[in-house]
Design a protein around this motif. Structure first.
Motif, PDB file in Angstrom:
ATOM      1  N   ALA A  81       7.064  -2.770   7.572  1.00 38.25           N
ATOM      2  CA  ALA A  81       8.292  -2.471   6.838  1.00 38.25           C
ATOM      3  C   ALA A  81       8.100  -2.530   5.331  1.00 38.25           C
ATOM      4  O   ALA A  81       8.850  -1.903   4.575  1.00 38.25           O
ATOM      5  CB  ALA A  81       9.393  -3.439   7.262  1.00 38.25           C
ATOM      6  N   SER A  82       7.083  -3.251   4.866  1.00 40.67           N
ATOM      7  CA  SER A  82       6.861  -3.384   3.428  1.00 40.67           C
ATOM      8  C   SER A  82       6.036  -2.239   2.842  1.00 40.67           C
ATOM      9  O   SER A  82       5.898  -2.136   1.619  1.00 40.67           O
ATOM     10  CB  SER A  82       6.148  -4.713   3.133  1.00 40.67           C
ATOM     11  N   ALA A  83       5.495  -1.374   3.692  1.00 45.84           N
ATOM     12  CA  ALA A  83       4.637  -0.284   3.209  1.00 45.84           C
ATOM     13  C   ALA A  83       5.450   0.724   2.400  1.00 45.84           C
ATOM     14  O   ALA A  83       6.610   1.011   2.722  1.00 45.84           O
ATOM     15  CB  ALA A  83       3.971   0.417   4.379  1.00 45.84           C
ATOM     16  N   GLU A  84       4.839   1.265   1.365  1.00 45.18           N
ATOM     17  CA  GLU A  84       5.463   2.344   0.601  1.00 45.18           C
ATOM     18  C   GLU A  84       5.039   3.665   1.230  1.00 45.18           C
ATOM     19  O   GLU A  84       3.847   3.953   1.330  1.00 45.18           O
ATOM     20  CB  GLU A  84       5.028   2.303  -0.862  1.00 45.18           C
ATOM     21  N   VAL A  85       6.007   4.449   1.665  1.00 44.97           N
ATOM     22  CA  VAL A  85       5.726   5.727   2.322  1.00 44.97           C
ATOM     23  C   VAL A  85       6.401   6.849   1.540  1.00 44.97           C
ATOM     24  O   VAL A  85       7.608   6.815   1.307  1.00 44.97           O
ATOM     25  CB  VAL A  85       6.222   5.737   3.785  1.00 44.97           C
ATOM     26  N   VAL A  86       5.605   7.829   1.164  1.00 46.86           N
ATOM     27  CA  VAL A  86       6.126   9.007   0.458  1.00 46.86           C
ATOM     28  C   VAL A  86       5.860  10.231   1.327  1.00 46.86           C
ATOM     29  O   VAL A  86       4.710  10.533   1.668  1.00 46.86           O
ATOM     30  CB  VAL A  86       5.455   9.194  -0.916  1.00 46.86           C
ATOM     31  N   LEU A  87       6.917  10.924   1.709  1.00 44.32           N
ATOM     32  CA  LEU A  87       6.829  12.129   2.528  1.00 44.32           C
ATOM     33  C   LEU A  87       7.186  13.331   1.668  1.00 44.32           C
ATOM     34  O   LEU A  87       8.251  13.353   1.043  1.00 44.32           O
ATOM     35  CB  LEU A  87       7.783  12.016   3.718  1.00 44.32           C
ATOM     36  N   ILE A  88       6.311  14.327   1.634  1.00 47.64           N
ATOM     37  CA  ILE A  88       6.494  15.488   0.768  1.00 47.64           C
ATOM     38  C   ILE A  88       6.661  16.745   1.615  1.00 47.64           C
ATOM     39  O   ILE A  88       5.790  17.067   2.434  1.00 47.64           O
ATOM     40  CB  ILE A  88       5.292  15.658  -0.179  1.00 47.64           C
ATOM     41  N   GLY A  89       7.767  17.459   1.421  1.00 46.70           N
ATOM     42  CA  GLY A  89       8.011  18.695   2.154  1.00 46.70           C
ATOM     43  C   GLY A  89       8.213  19.856   1.206  1.00 46.70           C
ATOM     44  O   GLY A  89       8.895  19.716   0.179  1.00 46.70           O
ATOM     45  N   ASP A  90       7.658  21.016   1.529  1.00 46.51           N
ATOM     46  CA  ASP A  90       7.783  22.158   0.621  1.00 46.51           C
ATOM     47  C   ASP A  90       9.033  22.995   0.875  1.00 46.51           C
ATOM     48  O   ASP A  90       9.374  23.865   0.078  1.00 46.51           O
ATOM     49  CB  ASP A  90       6.533  23.043   0.665  1.00 46.51           C
ATOM     50  N   GLU A  91       9.738  22.760   1.994  1.00 49.15           N
ATOM     51  CA  GLU A  91      10.968  23.499   2.262  1.00 49.15           C
ATOM     52  C   GLU A  91      12.160  22.789   1.611  1.00 49.15           C
ATOM     53  O   GLU A  91      12.111  21.587   1.355  1.00 49.15           O
ATOM     54  CB  GLU A  91      11.202  23.656   3.761  1.00 49.15           C
ATOM     55  N   MET A 121       0.841  -1.203   0.000  1.00 52.42           N
ATOM     56  CA  MET A 121       0.000   0.000   0.000  1.00 52.42           C
ATOM     57  C   MET A 121       0.875   1.252   0.000  1.00 52.42           C
ATOM     58  O   MET A 121       1.953   1.252   0.596  1.00 52.42           O
ATOM     59  CB  MET A 121      -0.926   0.020   1.219  1.00 52.42           C
ATOM     60  N   ARG A 122       0.385   2.278  -0.654  1.00 57.07           N
ATOM     61  CA  ARG A 122       1.126   3.533  -0.698  1.00 57.07           C
ATOM     62  C   ARG A 122       0.488   4.542   0.260  1.00 57.07           C
ATOM     63  O   ARG A 122      -0.669   4.905   0.127  1.00 57.07           O
ATOM     64  CB  ARG A 122       1.145   4.108  -2.112  1.00 57.07           C
ATOM     65  N   HIS A 123       1.290   4.999   1.209  1.00 59.50           N
ATOM     66  CA  HIS A 123       0.863   6.006   2.174  1.00 59.50           C
ATOM     67  C   HIS A 123       1.576   7.315   1.824  1.00 59.50           C
ATOM     68  O   HIS A 123       2.811   7.387   1.899  1.00 59.50           O
ATOM     69  CB  HIS A 123       1.212   5.584   3.596  1.00 59.50           C
ATOM     70  N   VAL A 124       0.818   8.320   1.443  1.00 61.83           N
ATOM     71  CA  VAL A 124       1.384   9.603   1.056  1.00 61.83           C
ATOM     72  C   VAL A 124       1.141  10.610   2.180  1.00 61.83           C
ATOM     73  O   VAL A 124       0.021  10.722   2.694  1.00 61.83           O
ATOM     74  CB  VAL A 124       0.761  10.112  -0.263  1.00 61.83           C
ATOM     75  N   ILE A 125       2.191  11.339   2.547  1.00 66.97           N
ATOM     76  CA  ILE A 125       2.121  12.309   3.636  1.00 66.97           C
ATOM     77  C   ILE A 125       2.546  13.671   3.099  1.00 66.97           C
ATOM     78  O   ILE A 125       3.667  13.818   2.597  1.00 66.97           O
ATOM     79  CB  ILE A 125       3.031  11.893   4.806  1.00 66.97           C
ATOM     80  N   ILE A 126       1.660  14.643   3.192  1.00 64.40           N
ATOM     81  CA  ILE A 126       1.966  16.004   2.743  1.00 64.40           C
ATOM     82  C   ILE A 126       2.322  16.836   3.961  1.00 64.40           C
ATOM     83  O   ILE A 126       1.483  17.095   4.821  1.00 64.40           O
ATOM     84  CB  ILE A 126       0.775  16.633   2.004  1.00 64.40           C
ATOM     85  N   GLY A 127       3.579  17.252   4.044  1.00 65.66           N
ATOM     86  CA  GLY A 127       4.039  18.026   5.189  1.00 65.66           C
ATOM     87  C   GLY A 127       5.144  17.291   5.910  1.00 65.66           C
ATOM     88  O   GLY A 127       4.934  16.178   6.421  1.00 65.66           O
ATOM     89  N   ALA A 128       6.339  17.904   5.968  1.00 68.10           N
ATOM     90  CA  ALA A 128       7.507  17.243   6.564  1.00 68.10           C
ATOM     91  C   ALA A 128       7.892  17.862   7.893  1.00 68.10           C
ATOM     92  O   ALA A 128       9.070  17.918   8.242  1.00 68.10           O
ATOM     93  CB  ALA A 128       8.684  17.287   5.588  1.00 68.10           C
ATOM     94  N   GLY A 129       6.880  18.331   8.641  1.00 67.39           N
ATOM     95  CA  GLY A 129       7.126  18.746  10.015  1.00 67.39           C
ATOM     96  C   GLY A 129       7.117  17.521  10.912  1.00 67.39           C
ATOM     97  O   GLY A 129       7.104  16.369  10.440  1.00 67.39           O
ATOM     98  N   ILE A 130       7.079  17.740  12.212  1.00 64.95           N
ATOM     99  CA  ILE A 130       7.193  16.620  13.142  1.00 64.95           C
ATOM    100  C   ILE A 130       6.006  15.671  13.039  1.00 64.95           C
ATOM    101  O   ILE A 130       6.156  14.456  13.205  1.00 64.95           O
ATOM    102  CB  ILE A 130       7.380  17.125  14.599  1.00 64.95           C
ATOM    103  N   ALA A 131       4.802  16.172  12.728  1.00 64.76           N
ATOM    104  CA  ALA A 131       3.641  15.283  12.583  1.00 64.76           C
ATOM    105  C   ALA A 131       3.834  14.348  11.401  1.00 64.76           C
ATOM    106  O   ALA A 131       3.621  13.137  11.497  1.00 64.76           O
ATOM    107  CB  ALA A 131       2.357  16.097  12.417  1.00 64.76           C
ATOM    108  N   GLY A 132       4.246  14.898  10.261  1.00 62.20           N
ATOM    109  CA  GLY A 132       4.439  14.089   9.064  1.00 62.20           C
ATOM    110  C   GLY A 132       5.569  13.089   9.211  1.00 62.20           C
ATOM    111  O   GLY A 132       5.435  11.913   8.828  1.00 62.20           O
TER     112      GLY A 132
END
Length: 333
Positions: A24-34, A1-12
């Motif tokens: 461990a097999s999950a696909e995680v994408v973290l997106i930060g605007d800075e 499964m793909r988990h997408v996170i918008i925001g690379a602060g401490i919550a994200g």
């Protein structure tokens, strides 16, 4: 499964870590605007006054994300969320699909209709980029005017005074009042700040800021005219939720979530300073600002994105330091 996170602060970041920890097999994408790797925002003033080195405020790195197998997309902006298609759209028009989405875009200082026309003359102080720019200009700054509420205002005053800068604080209240424990300030926060060298102009507000002959000229409602080298002013701190514009995600001042951090849309969660979470005792929604709160919300959101059904318990206080005085501030009152 793909988990997408918008925001690379401490919550994200915490949500991303939590997902990988439990799957461990999950696909995680973290997106930060800075353009930076995630950093400890609460240490910006310590960095500004050279109490800590720049490298000390970062708690992640490229190797960190590689080791955890988290895809970190640094310096990228998302312009649209499309829950009906379970996808997001970047500003460069790339479309990314998700199985679960977390919105963790944080908050930001805001300007009302009186201050907004003078935005170009106001110095921002919220991000690492802001702190770097201010640090570079500090040698030429002697007098600062500050107008705004919130603990970040106090933190900035503390930092500038520790550097020997003259600080003039303008407040629309008759007496300076922050949500701090009264027992630690028997004579009040107003007198405490004055004892630390902060000049206070009460029962007033900024109505104009002009940049003339390399100085800033501040005009107040009560016709005070102040010349200074920098003006820091904001009207409040609000959840940053422009990203949900055009979607059906329910909102008030922040994104509305239940105690499981679920939004009104299936498979879409939200955490951190961008949300209004349901407070069972108040029987209403409330923005639960603060680093520790955002961290815990990120953990709970990450678990719930994996189907664990964990409930977030409202945290009512956050630690804070004011001129060497350790505090626990009540942010939800």
């Amino acid at each position: 499964m793909r988990h997408v996170i918008i925001g690379a602060g401490i919550a994200g970041v915490t949500a991303a870590e939590t997902i990988k920890k439990h799957d461990a097999s999950a696909e995680v994408v973290l997106i930060g605007d800075e353009r930076f790797f995630p950093y400890k925002r609460y240490l910006l003033t310590e960095f500004l006054v050279d109490a800590v080195k720049e490298k000390s405020i970062f708690y992640t790195s490229e190797e960190y994300f590689d080791d955890k197998e988290i895809s970190f997309r640094k310096g990228e902006l998302v312009k649209e969320i499309r829950p009906d298609w379970k996808s997001i759209k970047f500003f460069h028009n790339e479309v990314m699909e998700y199985d679960n989405l977390l919105i963790a875009t944080g908050g930001h200082p805001t300007l009302g209709p009186i201050l907004a026309p003078y935005k170009k003359n106001l110095w921002p102080y919220y991000s690492l980029q802001d702190a770097l720019m201010l640090k570079n200009e500090l040698p030429g700054i002697e007098t600062c005017v500050i107008y705004g509420e919130g603990l970040s205002t106090l933190d900035l005053m503390r930092g500038l005074r520790s550097l020997g800068k003259k600080v003039i604080y303008i407040t629309k209240e008759q007496n300076v009042n922050f949500p701090l424990p009264a027992n630690l300030f028997p004579d009040g926060v107003h007198s405490f700040l004055e004892s630390k060298g902060v000049e206070i102009i009460a029962d007033d507000r900024i109505v104009g800021v002009e940049h003339i002959d390399a100085q800033y000229h501040v005009l107040t409602f009560n016709q005070e005219k102040i010349k200074c080298d920098a003006v820091f002013a904001w009207d409040g701190y609000q959840p940053h939720i422009s990203i949900i514009r055009g979607s059906n995600i329910e909102k008030k001042s922040g994104i509305l979530v239940d105690t499981y951090l679920k939004t009104s849309e299936d498979n879409v969660y939200a955490a951190g300073d961008c949300v209004e979470i349901y407070h069972p005792e108040l029987k209403d929604y409330w923005v639960n600002f603060g680093w520790p709160n955002a961290m815990k919300q990120g953990e709970i959101a990450g678990k719930n994105m994996l189907g664990m059904a964990k409930e977030y318990k409202i945290k009512q206080i956050i630690p804070f330091n004011l001129f060497g005085t350790p505090l626990k501030a009540r942010w939800w009152e």
